[in-house]
Write an enzyme that holds these catalytic residues in place. Sequence first.
Site, short mmCIF file in Angstrom:
data_model
loop_
_atom_site.label_atom_id
_atom_site.label_comp_id
_atom_site.label_asym_id
_atom_site.label_seq_id
_atom_site.Cartn_x
_atom_site.Cartn_y
_atom_site.Cartn_z
CG ASP A 163 -1.91 35.18 -114.19
OD1 ASP A 163 -3.02 35.41 -114.06
OD2 ASP A 163 -1.59 33.97 -114.74
CD GLU A 417 7.36 35.67 -114.92
OE1 GLU A 417 6.30 36.53 -114.92
OE2 GLU A 417 7.50 34.93 -115.77
CG ASN A 471 8.98 31.71 -114.92
OD1 ASN A 471 9.44 30.63 -114.42
ND2 ASN A 471 8.38 32.68 -114.07
CE1 TYR A 473 3.55 30.21 -119.65
CE2 TYR A 473 5.12 31.86 -118.81
CZ TYR A 473 4.41 30.89 -118.27
OH TYR A 473 3.97 30.51 -117.09
CD GLU A 510 5.87 30.80 -114.00
OE1 GLU A 510 5.18 31.47 -114.93
OE2 GLU A 510 6.03 31.28 -112.87
CE LYS A 574 -0.25 30.17 -119.70
NZ LYS A 574 -1.28 31.34 -119.06
C1 GCB Z 1 4.08 34.01 -115.59
C2 GCB Z 1 3.95 34.13 -113.89
C3 GCB Z 1 2.90 33.36 -113.53
C4 GCB Z 1 1.70 33.48 -114.27
C5 GCB Z 1 2.16 32.74 -115.79
C6 GCB Z 1 0.98 32.82 -116.94
O1 GCB Z 1 5.10 34.09 -116.19
O2 GCB Z 1 5.09 34.00 -113.16
O3 GCB Z 1 2.22 33.98 -112.35
O4 GCB Z 1 0.51 32.76 -113.96
O5 GCB Z 1 3.19 33.61 -116.47
O6 GCB Z 1 0.10 32.06 -116.94
O7 GCB Z 1 0.82 33.87 -117.42
#
Ligand code: GCB
Length: 604
Positions: A163, A417, A471, A473, A510, A574
């Site tokens: 990304d 990741e 990481n 989310y 993250e 982000k």
């Molecule tokens: C992740 C990745 C990172 C992305 C991020 C996202 O897990 O490690 O490279 O930019 O998510 O914002 O989706």
Amino acid sequence: MLYPIDTESRVVMNLNGVWKFMIDREVEAVNPAEPLPAEEVMAVPASFNDQTVTKEIREHSGYTWYEREFKVATPLMKKRVVLRFGSATHEAWVYVNGREVTHHKGGFTPFEVEIGEFLEQGTNRLTVRLSNLLDYTTLPVGNYSEHSDEEGNLVRKVDENFDFFNYAGLHRPVHLYTTPKDYIKDISIAPEVDLDKRRADVKVDVKTAGDFDEVLVTIIDEEGNEAGRSSGNTVSVAIDDVALWQPLDAYLYTAKVEGIKGGETTDVYDEQFGVRKVEVAGGRFLINGEPFYFKGFGKHEDTYVNGRGLNEAYNVLDINLMKKMGANSFRTSHYPYSDEMMRLCDREGIVVIDETPAVGLFGSFSFDLSILENGADSKDGTWEVMNTSDAHEQVIRELIDRDKNHPSVVMWSISNEAATYANGAHEYFEPLFNLARELDPQKRPLTNVYIMMATPESDQCSDLLDVIALNRYYGWYLDTGDLKTAEAKTRKELLAWQEKYPDKPIMYTEYGADTVAGFHSPYGEPFSEEYQEDYYRMNSKVFDEIDNFVGEQLWNFADFQTKFGINRVQGNKKGVFTREREPKMAARYLSERWNSIPDFGYKK
Ligand code: GCB
């Protein structure tokens, strides 16, 4: 590898500036024996992509050419003349006066070559052919394809398996430097400190080439006083009443290494280092014997116009912004950063998790996380298609070789990741972890940064890690907009990791939510500045409940450029700062939180 510096015996010349540039359309062969038939110019160091107004150049996948002329002062021609690239992204073939002098693959580590025999009196021509192609043998990993256009010309395509935008070019400084013919090749420093006695034994290992009667190592403190000295290629120098390198309170010693012949110092190099101890024990990350709490960011080398190219003013600003926010650390996501940034972190006391460019090591990069609802697929085939072991071994060697002496570096991240939940992952990673442990003279802890699918249940590699780095989310890619459910899932997973590994510290490397600066919502909707702040408040609450949770590095320091995709509007949003480094609302909340959390002893 030593950084090029001026010393009493060495001269550094800078080849940065405006070079000739062209993309290679692969219609007619380019002959480096002839001056480059280029019409464009490009500034170095920088990515080429954002310096042009031409879509064809900006989005070019394939080969590019750079060229410039240079002269070497006659007295220096008698010396050993070395050409050094801070990085060339991702693969480079280098020619001096039309003759190939070196080739290097890997876009984030330096390489150098002696060029004396290729030099001419007067004007010399330096030509570089670069490739920005990525595939299943390279790091980072790219999905590579080719096809022919209507005219039958070959079109190459790289679809990033990650990304961030595939910026390329001569990203870091290009230097020429001289050394004497007998010279100091490398210096490796491993201080061992007795914290109670405040005494350090600094092990210094010097590699030389050529002939010296003696190698002398003198340790000099910040005031310029001698703290100890010893003679030999492998020595241990004791420092009494040692000043420690501490997070945000850096103290740097200098190891002055002299190669002596016939009573004269013929080569000399000054390597800075810090004395500090890093350990993992009892679910804590200890720096100088105290439990450290990481506060900070995942970052990118990413600025307007420079792209991924060195931007020292932004580096200084970013560190100042971090300090102001009460942060103490960052991760070099997702590749080794410039030598210059690492040196700055040493000086400023910023704690660094140093990452290899191993990103994209899973089947197919997408934002479809339905896999999470269905459970990670251990048979996803990643380790059957990836052919990156050699590249991975090379980057571990080059990263540790370059950064081994930096006190700012407290941990190596072997990958970001990867599909560590898929069959074959352990076989892939075990030799790489062994290699890193063997190569690092300071034996720093190791981690692999974990994707959401790698859970306590599905993961196959966590026995290799010293620190569990996650990481996550929840509340963004999963349960979007539902922070209540996200909170419960965050708590559940962190407790499960803690139960599985009661002695391993856990941290977030993250967590974040895309946020459009200036978008506000009375309901705290996703993408609003309110949502970003609520999201961070929710996560902080859970972090404070988990005993072995030792650090929060959010995603991302600033908005950054990515590949095209329907989930990305002008890149990844982000950032807690915009790409211009203007703070979003959450920066104020985080700043209050971090300024009230001590660097040490937050988790007793
Ligand atoms: C992740 C990745 C990172 C992305 C991020 C996202 O897990 O490690 O490279 O930019 O998510 O914002 O989706």
